[in-house]
Motif scaffolding. Structure first.
Motif, PDB file in Angstrom:
ATOM      1  N   ALA A  52     -39.639  10.506  32.757  1.00 20.02           N
ATOM      2  CA  ALA A  52     -38.385   9.788  32.525  1.00 20.02           C
ATOM      3  C   ALA A  52     -37.201  10.369  33.271  1.00 20.02           C
ATOM      4  O   ALA A  52     -36.115   9.803  33.221  1.00 20.02           O
ATOM      5  N   SER A  53     -37.386  11.493  33.977  1.00 22.09           N
ATOM      6  CA  SER A  53     -36.210  12.123  34.567  1.00 22.09           C
ATOM      7  C   SER A  53     -36.582  12.882  35.832  1.00 22.09           C
ATOM      8  O   SER A  53     -37.757  13.098  36.149  1.00 22.09           O
ATOM      9  N   GLU A  54     -35.542  13.290  36.548  1.00 21.28           N
ATOM     10  CA  GLU A  54     -35.709  14.149  37.703  1.00 21.28           C
ATOM     11  C   GLU A  54     -36.108  15.559  37.251  1.00 21.28           C
ATOM     12  O   GLU A  54     -35.929  15.912  36.087  1.00 21.28           O
ATOM     13  N   PRO A  55     -36.645  16.376  38.153  1.00 23.12           N
ATOM     14  CA  PRO A  55     -36.993  17.749  37.772  1.00 23.12           C
ATOM     15  C   PRO A  55     -35.790  18.491  37.199  1.00 23.12           C
ATOM     16  O   PRO A  55     -34.676  18.382  37.700  1.00 23.12           O
ATOM     17  N   GLY A  56     -36.031  19.213  36.120  1.00 28.75           N
ATOM     18  CA  GLY A  56     -34.995  20.021  35.496  1.00 28.75           C
ATOM     19  C   GLY A  56     -35.508  21.423  35.249  1.00 28.75           C
ATOM     20  O   GLY A  56     -36.687  21.722  35.491  1.00 28.75           O
ATOM     21  N   LEU A  57     -34.642  22.300  34.757  1.00 28.02           N
ATOM     22  CA  LEU A  57     -35.007  23.687  34.510  1.00 28.02           C
ATOM     23  C   LEU A  57     -35.318  23.885  33.032  1.00 28.02           C
ATOM     24  O   LEU A  57     -34.482  23.611  32.169  1.00 28.02           O
ATOM     25  N   GLY A  58     -36.534  24.358  32.749  1.00 29.57           N
ATOM     26  CA  GLY A  58     -36.935  24.650  31.377  1.00 29.57           C
ATOM     27  C   GLY A  58     -36.691  26.111  31.055  1.00 29.57           C
ATOM     28  O   GLY A  58     -37.353  26.994  31.619  1.00 29.57           O
ATOM     29  N   PRO A  59     -35.721  26.428  30.172  1.00 26.35           N
ATOM     30  CA  PRO A  59     -35.435  27.830  29.836  1.00 26.35           C
ATOM     31  C   PRO A  59     -36.423  28.362  28.801  1.00 26.35           C
ATOM     32  O   PRO A  59     -36.826  27.655  27.873  1.00 26.35           O
ATOM     33  N   ARG A  60     -36.791  29.646  28.946  1.00 28.44           N
ATOM     34  CA  ARG A  60     -37.638  30.331  27.987  1.00 28.44           C
ATOM     35  C   ARG A  60     -37.138  31.754  27.792  1.00 28.44           C
ATOM     36  O   ARG A  60     -36.575  32.355  28.704  1.00 28.44           O
ATOM     37  N   VAL A  61     -37.389  32.270  26.601  1.00 23.37           N
ATOM     38  CA  VAL A  61     -37.127  33.677  26.302  1.00 23.37           C
ATOM     39  C   VAL A  61     -38.403  34.261  25.712  1.00 23.37           C
ATOM     40  O   VAL A  61     -38.994  33.683  24.791  1.00 23.37           O
ATOM     41  N   ILE A  62     -38.834  35.395  26.258  1.00 21.61           N
ATOM     42  CA  ILE A  62     -40.040  36.085  25.788  1.00 21.61           C
ATOM     43  C   ILE A  62     -39.638  37.464  25.294  1.00 21.61           C
ATOM     44  O   ILE A  62     -38.898  38.178  25.972  1.00 21.61           O
ATOM     45  N   VAL A  63     -40.130  37.840  24.115  1.00 20.80           N
ATOM     46  CA  VAL A  63     -39.922  39.189  23.573  1.00 20.80           C
ATOM     47  C   VAL A  63     -41.251  39.669  23.023  1.00 20.80           C
ATOM     48  O   VAL A  63     -41.847  39.013  22.153  1.00 20.80           O
ATOM     49  N   ILE A  64     -41.742  40.800  23.527  1.00 22.49           N
ATOM     50  CA  ILE A  64     -42.935  41.421  22.943  1.00 22.49           C
ATOM     51  C   ILE A  64     -42.710  42.924  22.865  1.00 22.49           C
ATOM     52  O   ILE A  64     -42.046  43.508  23.707  1.00 22.49           O
ATOM     53  N   VAL A  65     -43.261  43.519  21.820  1.00 20.83           N
ATOM     54  CA  VAL A  65     -43.157  44.954  21.592  1.00 20.83           C
ATOM     55  C   VAL A  65     -44.558  45.528  21.462  1.00 20.83           C
ATOM     56  O   VAL A  65     -45.390  44.993  20.721  1.00 20.83           O
ATOM     57  N   GLY A  66     -44.818  46.594  22.199  1.00 19.79           N
ATOM     58  CA  GLY A  66     -46.085  47.299  22.094  1.00 19.79           C
ATOM     59  C   GLY A  66     -45.888  48.606  21.356  1.00 19.79           C
ATOM     60  O   GLY A  66     -45.356  49.565  21.916  1.00 19.79           O
ATOM     61  N   ASP A  67     -46.279  48.640  20.089  1.00 19.54           N
ATOM     62  CA  ASP A  67     -46.245  49.868  19.297  1.00 19.54           C
ATOM     63  C   ASP A  67     -47.698  50.330  19.237  1.00 19.54           C
ATOM     64  O   ASP A  67     -48.257  50.744  20.223  1.00 19.54           O
TER      65      ASP A  67
END
Length: 340
Positions: A52-67
């Motif tokens: 339905a639209s022109e290409p757009g930017l998909g925002p993401r946030v990733i947070v992972i912690v390795g204990d």
């Protein structure tokens, strides 16, 4: 040093994606080498196309912690949640914010749906380095990295809070046009010493074809205090991997992708050796991973494949000599293994 950072590390998406958005990707990636744990934060923008639209930017946030184990979350936002400052030095994705300052970065994480919050200040203590136009399959990618920063702040996941007090950290910023699942794979590693006053920092990169049969490019970057001490490229670097880590992934993100990934093999080697020699300088680094998280998404070029990125935490031993200075330290490593 700070002038170089301010003029080099700015958001590219509003400039480059406007002209030709297809395949564009950009992310800011932070790794905090805390005492007994690793913290990874990633702000990303990916070109997406809908009917339905022109290409757009998909925002993401990733947070992972390795204990003892890796845990965390990926949050996908609508493009209306994205704001970029006029000077391209700050980005807001929902309640998450990233700001490039005169001496480093300010990161605010707010993922209420996953009960994750945090605030970090990361001060650069080494000069950034920029690599332009690296071939990635049929596309190209550029990156900037800061091998060593000092991090202060906190991160809370559920009821567990992780204080960050003058811990060493690493940052890279990547942007370009390429397609997940194309004919490429990579290994990307950062090694920082366990002793915070040890002056050495290492960054390793190896680009291969998707089957990992041909090495297309590789380099080992060695920093002493705030300056590059040696850069080993291509034939000056030899890499060897042994075995396969006999451990299942601590988590797969997003969680539904765990249903699509076949097999029990980790895709993570049990040991990685990197040997570099040039003009009388020599460095040997051994990395042994002990845990990992999988980040997965569908291939952009083949409907029946997925692209899997394994973020691993482990220990490193580094030795050698550069410009007559001896290198000998135990370090903490975070290596990224991408399989297409």
């Amino acid at each position: 040093m700070t002038a170089v950072l301010c003029t080099s590390d700015f958001l590219r998406a509003p400039l480059l994606a406007t002209a030709r958005a297809e395949g564009f990707k950009e992310w800011h990636h932070f790794v905090v080498h805390g005492r007994g744990r690793r913290l990874l934060i990633n702000f990303s923008l990916t070109s997406e196309t809908s009917r339905a639209s022109e290409p757009g930017l998909g925002p993401r946030v990733i947070v992972i912690v390795g204990d003892q184990r890796w845990a965390g979350a990926i949050e996908r936002y609508d493009d209306s949640a994205l704001e970029v400052s006029a000077d391209l030095g700050a980005v807001r994705i929902g309640g998450n914010r990233l700001t490039v300052g005169p001496d480093g970065y300010r990161v605010v994480v707010d993922l209420p749906g996953h009960d994750i919050r945090g605030e970090l200040d990361l001060t650069s203590v080494s000069r950034p380095f920029v690599v332009n136009n690296q071939p990635v399959g049929e596309g190209r990618m550029c990156w900037l990295f800061v091998p060593r920063l000092r991090a202060r702040g906190w991160l809370r996941i559920g009821a567990q809070e992780h204080p960050i007090d003058n811990d060493l950290a690493y940052h890279d910023h990547n942007w370009g046009r390429f397609w997940w699942g194309d004919d490429f794979a990579w290994t990307w590693g950062t090694v920082l010493p366990q002793a915070p006053d040890d002056p050495w920092s290492l960054v390793f990169l190896q680009m291969t074809d998707r089957r990992r049969l041909r090495t297309l490019s590789q380099a080992l970057y060695v920093w002493h205090h705030d300056k590059p001490a040696a850069i080993f490229r291509h034939a000056a670097v030899r890499t060897r991997t042994d075995g396969m880590l006999r451990r299942a992934a601590d988590c797969t993100l997003p969680a539904p992708m765990g249903l699509l990934l076949d097999g029990e093999a980790s895709g993570v080697p049990e040991r990685v050796e990197v040997t570099a020699n040039r003009a009388g300088d020599t460095v040997f680094a051994e990395f042994r991973p002990n845990s990992y998280a999988r980040l997965a998404q569908p291939s952009e070029v083949c409907l029946d494949r997925s692209t899997v990125l394994c973020e691993t935490s482990g220990t490193a031993r580094v030795s050698g000599s550069i410009n007559g200075r001896s290198i000998d330290f135990l370090g903490a490593g975070v290596f990224e293994f991408l399989h297409g």
